[in-house]
Design a protein around this motif. Sequence first.
Motif, PDB file in Angstrom:
ATOM      1  N   ARG A   1     118.059  -3.037  91.331  1.00 24.87           N
ATOM      2  CA  ARG A   1     117.377  -2.261  90.341  1.00 24.87           C
ATOM      3  C   ARG A   1     118.462  -1.975  89.288  1.00 24.87           C
ATOM      4  O   ARG A   1     117.979  -1.817  88.065  1.00 24.87           O
ATOM      5  CB  ARG A   1     116.935  -0.891  90.856  1.00 24.87           C
ATOM      6  CG  ARG A   1     115.761  -0.686  91.588  1.00 24.87           C
ATOM      7  CD  ARG A   1     115.068   0.786  91.782  1.00 24.87           C
ATOM      8  NE  ARG A   1     116.112   1.462  92.468  1.00 24.87           N
ATOM      9  CZ  ARG A   1     116.111   1.711  93.875  1.00 24.87           C
ATOM     10  NH1 ARG A   1     115.185   0.933  94.542  1.00 24.87           N
ATOM     11  NH2 ARG A   1     116.935   2.414  94.221  1.00 24.87           N
TER      12      ARG A   1
ATOM     13  N   ARG B   1     104.390   0.142  83.112  1.00 21.93           N
ATOM     14  CA  ARG B   1     105.025  -0.994  83.880  1.00 21.93           C
ATOM     15  C   ARG B   1     105.068  -2.131  83.196  1.00 21.93           C
ATOM     16  O   ARG B   1     103.957  -2.803  82.750  1.00 21.93           O
ATOM     17  CB  ARG B   1     104.331  -1.039  85.279  1.00 21.93           C
ATOM     18  CG  ARG B   1     104.931  -2.107  86.001  1.00 21.93           C
ATOM     19  CD  ARG B   1     104.327  -1.875  87.638  1.00 21.93           C
ATOM     20  NE  ARG B   1     105.069  -0.881  88.174  1.00 21.93           N
ATOM     21  CZ  ARG B   1     104.771  -0.352  89.346  1.00 21.93           C
ATOM     22  NH1 ARG B   1     104.141  -1.145  90.253  1.00 21.93           N
ATOM     23  NH2 ARG B   1     105.219   0.724  89.799  1.00 21.93           N
TER      24      ARG B   1
ATOM     25  N   TYR C   1     106.437  -6.230  83.308  1.00 17.10           N
ATOM     26  CA  TYR C   1     106.947  -7.524  84.284  1.00 17.10           C
ATOM     27  C   TYR C   1     107.268  -8.633  83.372  1.00 17.10           C
ATOM     28  O   TYR C   1     106.730  -8.704  82.277  1.00 17.10           O
ATOM     29  CB  TYR C   1     105.765  -8.004  85.228  1.00 17.10           C
ATOM     30  CG  TYR C   1     105.423  -7.068  86.094  1.00 17.10           C
ATOM     31  CD1 TYR C   1     106.262  -6.964  87.384  1.00 17.10           C
ATOM     32  CD2 TYR C   1     104.195  -6.306  86.111  1.00 17.10           C
ATOM     33  CE1 TYR C   1     105.839  -6.188  88.470  1.00 17.10           C
ATOM     34  CE2 TYR C   1     103.831  -5.278  87.142  1.00 17.10           C
ATOM     35  CZ  TYR C   1     104.521  -5.322  88.195  1.00 17.10           C
ATOM     36  OH  TYR C   1     104.266  -4.520  89.310  1.00 17.10           O
TER      37      TYR C   1
ATOM     38  N   ASP D   1     106.483  -9.142  93.197  1.00 21.44           N
ATOM     39  CA  ASP D   1     106.433  -8.706  91.932  1.00 21.44           C
ATOM     40  C   ASP D   1     107.590  -8.033  91.548  1.00 21.44           C
ATOM     41  O   ASP D   1     108.055  -7.930  90.412  1.00 21.44           O
ATOM     42  CB  ASP D   1     105.119  -7.732  91.543  1.00 21.44           C
ATOM     43  CG  ASP D   1     103.957  -8.968  91.328  1.00 21.44           C
ATOM     44  OD1 ASP D   1     103.998 -10.136  91.471  1.00 21.44           O
ATOM     45  OD2 ASP D   1     102.839  -8.147  91.145  1.00 21.44           O
ATOM     46  N   GLU D   2     108.296  -7.198  92.639  1.00 20.85           N
ATOM     47  CA  GLU D   2     109.395  -6.482  92.299  1.00 20.85           C
ATOM     48  C   GLU D   2     110.397  -7.118  91.737  1.00 20.85           C
ATOM     49  O   GLU D   2     111.365  -6.664  91.045  1.00 20.85           O
ATOM     50  CB  GLU D   2     109.866  -5.662  93.576  1.00 20.85           C
ATOM     51  CG  GLU D   2     108.787  -4.659  94.035  1.00 20.85           C
ATOM     52  CD  GLU D   2     107.724  -4.916  94.455  1.00 20.85           C
ATOM     53  OE1 GLU D   2     107.458  -6.372  94.820  1.00 20.85           O
ATOM     54  OE2 GLU D   2     106.624  -4.315  94.595  1.00 20.85           O
TER      55      GLU D   2
ATOM     56  N   LEU E   1     110.047  -6.919  87.938  1.00 16.29           N
ATOM     57  CA  LEU E   1     109.787  -5.610  87.226  1.00 16.29           C
ATOM     58  C   LEU E   1     111.132  -5.307  86.190  1.00 16.29           C
ATOM     59  O   LEU E   1     112.075  -5.154  87.050  1.00 16.29           O
ATOM     60  CB  LEU E   1     109.523  -4.579  88.364  1.00 16.29           C
ATOM     61  CG  LEU E   1     109.253  -3.268  87.903  1.00 16.29           C
ATOM     62  CD1 LEU E   1     108.122  -3.144  86.714  1.00 16.29           C
ATOM     63  CD2 LEU E   1     109.012  -2.242  88.982  1.00 16.29           C
TER      64      LEU E   1
ATOM     65  N   GLU F   1     113.345  -2.758  84.505  1.00 18.12           N
ATOM     66  CA  GLU F   1     113.804  -1.262  84.592  1.00 18.12           C
ATOM     67  C   GLU F   1     113.602  -0.650  83.176  1.00 18.12           C
ATOM     68  O   GLU F   1     113.699  -1.455  82.155  1.00 18.12           O
ATOM     69  CB  GLU F   1     114.976  -1.416  85.173  1.00 18.12           C
ATOM     70  CG  GLU F   1     115.143  -1.523  86.622  1.00 18.12           C
ATOM     71  CD  GLU F   1     114.337  -0.669  87.515  1.00 18.12           C
ATOM     72  OE1 GLU F   1     114.477   0.465  87.185  1.00 18.12           O
ATOM     73  OE2 GLU F   1     113.535  -0.979  88.288  1.00 18.12           O
TER      74      GLU F   1
END
Length: 406
Positions: free
Chosen positions: A297, A341, A343, A358-359, A362, A364
């Motif tokens: 992250r 959100r 992407y 998908d994470e 993503l 931040e």
Amino acid sequence: MTVGTQPDVSVIIGAYEAMPYLVECLASVEAQTIDPGRMEVVAVDDGSTDGTGEYLEEFAARAPMPVTVIHQENSGGPSGPRNVGLGKAAGRYVFFLDADDRLGPEALERMVAMADRNGTDVVLGRVEGVNRVPPKSMWGRNLERTDVFSSHIKFTLSAQKLFRRALLDRHGIRFDESLWTGEDALFTMEAYLRADGVSVLADHTCYYLVGREDGNHVTKQGGYTLRFDSARALMELVAAMVPAGPRRDTLMVRPFLITLLPQFGPRFLKDGDEVRRHKLELAEPLMDAYWTPGVARRLKVDERLRLHLVATRRTDLLPDVVEFVRAKKRPEAVLERRGTRVYLAYPHFRSAAAGVPDEAYLAEPREARAVEGYREAAAHSFLRRAARKVRRMLPSAGTGTGAAAA
């Protein structure tokens, strides 16, 4: 320096084949504004054959401060000479000066004053590059007292800093002579973690990092296997000293981003199949042990995606991503959940065949804010909660009428 008086600072210089750069290096030491009686120089000639040793002796004979010159057989790296010099140092503080670099004016006087004023164990002085690119993110402003968790100092782990010698001696902090690169990162990170405070002197250039014309400086030497050795040593140190959790993740960003990621960048495209397999083998135990969602992250999407592919052994997908990044293409931004959100659609985004979650794509908030239409969910949630609280505190029209009638 009078007999029996402890110097404030010992300048430790490890020198190997350092001519002609050594001339300006020592001139910068001689030009320091700190009283010569408050400093000493400990220089270690690591088996030079180009006149480095002889020039050190000439300097010792004329310098206004005490100079100790030690001659030894070549050790093969910077750790040995630095450890020898540290063992001979008598100062309250030590400063490691590379023989092809130079000090900025007033550097020692300012750094010693900052350490004394704040009682801190490490002082970082601003670094500028001469034909080299220095670290930059930590020089935004002076920090009288900080630590490695709440500043950017983890991104400068070179040894060219002021260290309180008592800290190094108390914990036996020395340079690892088994490492051929990254030994200063290990030394400095341990000092950061054990220090009673760190100071950052950002408004005055204290050190000039000089790029040699022959390119023969330490950071350019060694093959890729040495980089993995360096990353592993730093990760093991951080894991041993910092419990698992956000603080450890914050520090792990550094070896992942600075040491491992470049091995899976543009140079990976030039690697043969055997080298690619070997890099993956070297990376696997590090990814298994230290790659966490908390580390992921803290990275930008393209950085996270590449390391995710390494962690999941999908380096077959990696060349497409690396080519995309190298070409400086801008990924399409996919906004969902009313723009809260984002992407970034780097290669293989939502490809059923690739199966990358998908994470990995993503963004931040710090990266998503650059996307038009992005709405930061936390901020909007806060405003909605605040509005509801205000409404609850205000009397309704009916309640007000009833109270007046009573």
